[in-house]
Design a protein around this motif. Sequence first.
Motif: not given
Length: 89
Positions: A34-46
């Motif tokens: 599913p679409y998700a909001e709000p979400a937390k950006l993972p530390s692995s995201a670039v």
Amino acid sequence: PAHCGWQATVWFHRGDALYIRDPEGIFARQTVRPYAEPAKLPSSAVDSGLHSIRWRLFSSPNPKVAWMVRPDGGVEVWARARDPMMGCV
């Protein structure tokens, strides 16, 4: 398109993948999660360097999702479509 009732969605193609912003769950069966909001950006995201006025795309090791960050700092998770060639007829 309006004749398909998809006005609430936004589609983003990247390579051979299609990611969908779907806050109303119109494509719940056609996406891998599913679409998700709000979400937390993972530390692995670039930060991918790709952006529009409304979103900045972040990549992560998980190809099932696209992490989109709004100018206000809010984070959304857009799910990958099971069929990248789907469309409205």
